[in-house]
Design a protein around this motif. Structure first.
Motif, mmCIF file in Angstrom:
data_model
loop_
_atom_site.group_PDB
_atom_site.id
_atom_site.type_symbol
_atom_site.label_atom_id
_atom_site.label_comp_id
_atom_site.label_asym_id
_atom_site.label_seq_id
_atom_site.Cartn_x
_atom_site.Cartn_y
_atom_site.Cartn_z
ATOM 1 N N MET A 1 -38.052 11.674 18.642
ATOM 2 C CA MET A 1 -38.642 12.565 17.647
ATOM 3 C C MET A 1 -40.152 12.500 17.765
ATOM 4 S SD MET A 1 -38.040 12.759 13.555
ATOM 5 C CE MET A 1 -39.172 11.534 12.971
ATOM 6 N N ARG A 2 -40.793 13.643 17.732
ATOM 7 C CA ARG A 2 -42.251 13.706 17.782
ATOM 8 C C ARG A 2 -42.831 13.409 16.411
ATOM 9 N NH1 ARG A 2 -42.520 19.485 20.613
ATOM 10 N NH2 ARG A 2 -41.010 19.810 18.994
ATOM 11 N N ALA A 3 -44.098 13.031 16.410
ATOM 12 C CA ALA A 3 -44.783 12.784 15.142
ATOM 13 C C ALA A 3 -44.829 14.081 14.337
ATOM 14 C CB ALA A 3 -46.199 12.283 15.409
ATOM 15 N N SER A 4 -44.835 13.948 13.028
ATOM 16 C CA SER A 4 -44.864 15.106 12.146
ATOM 17 C C SER A 4 -46.089 15.960 12.412
ATOM 18 C CB SER A 4 -44.853 14.645 10.689
ATOM 19 O OG SER A 4 -44.912 15.760 9.837
ATOM 20 N N MET A 5 -45.860 17.258 12.580
ATOM 21 C CA MET A 5 -46.973 18.172 12.806
ATOM 22 C C MET A 5 -47.739 18.370 11.502
ATOM 23 S SD MET A 5 -45.002 20.859 15.262
ATOM 24 C CE MET A 5 -46.446 21.824 15.683
ATOM 25 N N THR A 6 -47.003 18.485 10.430
ATOM 26 C CA THR A 6 -47.578 18.579 9.094
ATOM 27 C C THR A 6 -46.594 17.915 8.160
ATOM 28 O OG1 THR A 6 -46.502 20.634 8.392
ATOM 29 C CG2 THR A 6 -48.554 20.863 9.640
ATOM 30 N N ASP A 7 -46.947 17.805 6.931
ATOM 31 C CA ASP A 7 -46.014 17.282 5.938
ATOM 32 C C ASP A 7 -45.628 18.372 4.952
ATOM 33 O OD1 ASP A 7 -45.787 14.697 6.927
ATOM 34 O OD2 ASP A 7 -47.597 14.036 5.907
ATOM 35 N N ARG A 8 -45.680 19.620 5.393
ATOM 36 C CA ARG A 8 -45.443 20.709 4.446
ATOM 37 C C ARG A 8 -44.027 20.736 3.889
ATOM 38 N NH1 ARG A 8 -45.646 26.249 7.986
ATOM 39 N NH2 ARG A 8 -44.181 25.572 9.563
ATOM 40 N N LEU A 9 -43.083 20.063 4.541
ATOM 41 C CA LEU A 9 -41.718 19.995 4.015
ATOM 42 C C LEU A 9 -41.373 18.603 3.500
ATOM 43 C CD1 LEU A 9 -39.775 22.154 6.641
ATOM 44 C CD2 LEU A 9 -40.688 22.854 4.421
ATOM 45 N N ALA A 10 -42.373 17.727 3.410
ATOM 46 C CA ALA A 10 -42.142 16.366 2.918
ATOM 47 C C ALA A 10 -41.552 16.417 1.510
ATOM 48 C CB ALA A 10 -43.435 15.569 2.914
ATOM 49 N N GLY A 11 -40.495 15.641 1.289
ATOM 50 C CA GLY A 11 -39.850 15.612 -0.015
ATOM 51 C C GLY A 11 -38.882 16.762 -0.256
ATOM 52 N N GLY B 1 -32.686 23.845 16.943
ATOM 53 C CA GLY B 1 -34.136 24.045 16.863
ATOM 54 C C GLY B 1 -34.644 23.955 15.431
ATOM 55 N N ILE B 2 -33.906 24.527 14.499
ATOM 56 C CA ILE B 2 -34.292 24.468 13.092
ATOM 57 C C ILE B 2 -34.277 23.024 12.603
ATOM 58 C CG2 ILE B 2 -33.533 25.038 10.739
ATOM 59 C CD1 ILE B 2 -32.610 27.759 11.911
ATOM 60 N N THR B 3 -33.218 22.292 12.946
ATOM 61 C CA THR B 3 -33.130 20.893 12.524
ATOM 62 C C THR B 3 -34.298 20.084 13.064
ATOM 63 O OG1 THR B 3 -30.725 21.016 12.409
ATOM 64 C CG2 THR B 3 -31.684 18.821 12.584
ATOM 65 N N GLU B 4 -34.595 20.250 14.330
ATOM 66 C CA GLU B 4 -35.705 19.513 14.942
ATOM 67 C C GLU B 4 -37.030 19.838 14.251
ATOM 68 O OE1 GLU B 4 -38.023 19.052 19.208
ATOM 69 O OE2 GLU B 4 -36.046 19.987 19.171
ATOM 70 N N ARG B 5 -37.288 21.113 14.053
ATOM 71 C CA ARG B 5 -38.567 21.509 13.452
ATOM 72 C C ARG B 5 -38.688 21.036 12.007
ATOM 73 N NH1 ARG B 5 -43.066 24.551 15.030
ATOM 74 N NH2 ARG B 5 -44.494 24.297 13.297
ATOM 75 N N PHE B 6 -37.612 21.189 11.224
ATOM 76 C CA PHE B 6 -37.658 20.752 9.825
ATOM 77 C C PHE B 6 -37.923 19.261 9.714
ATOM 78 C CE2 PHE B 6 -35.175 24.291 7.390
ATOM 79 C CZ PHE B 6 -36.090 25.224 7.836
ATOM 80 N N THR B 7 -37.288 18.454 10.585
ATOM 81 C CA THR B 7 -37.543 17.013 10.524
ATOM 82 C C THR B 7 -38.967 16.694 10.957
ATOM 83 O OG1 THR B 7 -36.577 16.628 12.711
ATOM 84 C CG2 THR B 7 -35.132 16.333 10.804
ATOM 85 N N GLU B 8 -39.490 17.436 11.926
ATOM 86 C CA GLU B 8 -40.887 17.250 12.332
ATOM 87 C C GLU B 8 -41.834 17.532 11.173
ATOM 88 O OE1 GLU B 8 -41.439 19.876 15.602
ATOM 89 O OE2 GLU B 8 -40.465 18.528 17.032
ATOM 90 N N GLU B 9 -41.439 18.459 10.316
ATOM 91 C CA GLU B 9 -42.271 18.845 9.184
ATOM 92 C C GLU B 9 -42.020 17.970 7.955
ATOM 93 O OE1 GLU B 9 -44.658 21.092 9.226
ATOM 94 O OE2 GLU B 9 -44.290 21.971 11.190
ATOM 95 N N GLY B 10 -41.136 16.975 8.086
ATOM 96 C CA GLY B 10 -40.960 16.004 7.012
ATOM 97 C C GLY B 10 -39.754 16.189 6.114
ATOM 98 N N ALA B 11 -38.902 17.165 6.397
ATOM 99 C CA ALA B 11 -37.740 17.432 5.534
ATOM 100 C C ALA B 11 -36.590 16.474 5.832
ATOM 101 C CB ALA B 11 -37.254 18.862 5.728
ATOM 102 N N LEU B 12 -35.770 16.222 4.822
ATOM 103 C CA LEU B 12 -34.476 15.578 4.985
ATOM 104 C C LEU B 12 -33.497 16.705 5.272
ATOM 105 C CD1 LEU B 12 -32.321 13.330 4.704
ATOM 106 C CD2 LEU B 12 -32.277 13.850 2.274
ATOM 107 N N VAL B 13 -32.735 16.603 6.353
ATOM 108 C CA VAL B 13 -31.842 17.685 6.749
ATOM 109 C C VAL B 13 -30.392 17.227 6.671
ATOM 110 C CG1 VAL B 13 -31.223 19.288 8.598
ATOM 111 C CG2 VAL B 13 -33.617 18.634 8.272
ATOM 112 N N ALA B 14 -29.567 18.018 5.999
ATOM 113 C CA ALA B 14 -28.125 17.809 5.975
ATOM 114 C C ALA B 14 -27.525 18.820 6.940
ATOM 115 C CB ALA B 14 -27.563 18.019 4.575
ATOM 116 N N VAL B 15 -26.882 18.322 7.990
ATOM 117 C CA VAL B 15 -26.269 19.166 9.007
ATOM 118 C C VAL B 15 -24.785 19.300 8.690
ATOM 119 C CG1 VAL B 15 -25.671 19.283 11.453
ATOM 120 C CG2 VAL B 15 -27.925 18.466 10.755
#
Length: 75
Positions: A1-11, A26-40
């Motif tokens: 996993m790459r470092a977060s690009m931003t924290d705009r989805l944190a929390g 792709g959506i899962t990868e990007r959302f986690t990069e942006e700080g989101a918790l993802v339920a797949v």
């Protein structure tokens, strides 16, 4: 996993269906990069042996009413 690009989805929580490949992956990868918790949610186990980042996997076929699920707070 790459470092977060931003924290705009944190929390924030996201639900992604069909994460196994293509757009869902792709959506899962990007959302986690942006700080989101993802339920797949998908019918089959993930293609990867481990999901990167804050991801949980839920086995379900959402076309079947008996597989309906309810999510409360992600916190």
């Amino acid at each position: 996993m790459r470092a977060s690009m931003t924290d705009r989805l944190a929390g924030k929580c996201a639900i992604v269906t069909g994460r196994g490949r293509g757009i869902g992956a792709g959506i899962t990868e990007r959302f986690t990069e942006e700080g989101a918790l993802v339920a797949v949610i998908q019918r089959n186990p993930p293609l990867q042996t481990a999901l990167d980042g804050p991801v949980i996997y839920v086995k379900a076929d959402l076309a079947r009413p008996e597989h309906s699920i309810s999510f409360g707070s992600c916190r």
